[in-house]
Write a protein that holds these residues in place. Structure first.
Motif, short mmCIF file in Angstrom:
data_model
loop_
_atom_site.label_atom_id
_atom_site.label_comp_id
_atom_site.label_asym_id
_atom_site.label_seq_id
_atom_site.Cartn_x
_atom_site.Cartn_y
_atom_site.Cartn_z
N SER A 193 0.84 -1.18 0.00
CA SER A 193 0.00 0.00 0.00
C SER A 193 0.87 1.24 0.00
N SER A 234 0.40 5.52 0.92
CA SER A 234 -0.47 6.55 1.45
C SER A 234 -0.50 7.76 0.54
N THR A 276 4.02 7.18 1.90
CA THR A 276 4.48 6.14 2.80
C THR A 276 4.04 4.77 2.29
N THR A 277 4.96 3.83 2.25
CA THR A 277 4.68 2.50 1.70
C THR A 277 4.68 1.44 2.78
N ASN A 278 3.97 0.36 2.51
CA ASN A 278 3.88 -0.78 3.39
C ASN A 278 3.85 -2.03 2.54
N TYR A 279 4.58 -3.09 2.97
CA TYR A 279 4.69 -4.31 2.20
C TYR A 279 4.48 -5.53 3.06
N LYS A 305 8.61 -8.13 0.40
CA LYS A 305 9.52 -7.04 0.75
C LYS A 305 10.89 -7.27 0.10
#
Length: 118
Positions: free
Chosen positions: A50, A52, A56-59, A64
């Motif tokens: 995702s 934002s 800002t990223t998220n895995y 990853k």
């Protein structure tokens, strides 16, 4: 009406790369969190990555270091660059939009098939 149109899926050999795109209609892209989910047969739909509104990223741990999510607000498009693909990455990939402002609606793309051969 808001529409999410996905593209870029296909068949690739293990170790190869694909780039998924998700283009969003309308003017709500810049106020939305964008995400990529995937669902393999027999499995639940899981969050892959995702990004934002601020970048800002998220895995997921499983991707990853191999996958990169990015967004281009000028083009109302989110991307998922997938490198070093593995057979276990095989799934239908879905783009999701989550509005961070009222009415905070959620929208889904139609899904695109990614198949990684051994």
């Amino acid at each position: 009406q808001v529409q999410l149109v996905e593209s870029g899926g296909g068949l690739v050999q293990a170790g190869g790369s694909l780039r998924l795109s998700c283009a969003v209609s309308g003017s709500i892209f810049s106020v939305s969190v964008m995400g990529w989910y995937r669902q393999a047969p027999g499995n639940q739909r899981e969050l892959v990555a995702s990004v934002s509104t601020g970048g800002t990223t998220n895995y997921a741990d499983s991707v990853k270091g191999r996958f990169t999510i990015s967004r281009d607000n000028a083009k109302n498009t989110v991307y998922l660059q997938m490198n070093s693909l593995k057979p276990e990455d095989t799934a239908v990939y879905y783009c999701q939009l989550r509005m961070v402002v009222w009415p905070k609606n959620n929208y889904w793309g139609q899904g695109t098939q990614v198949t990684v051969s051994s």
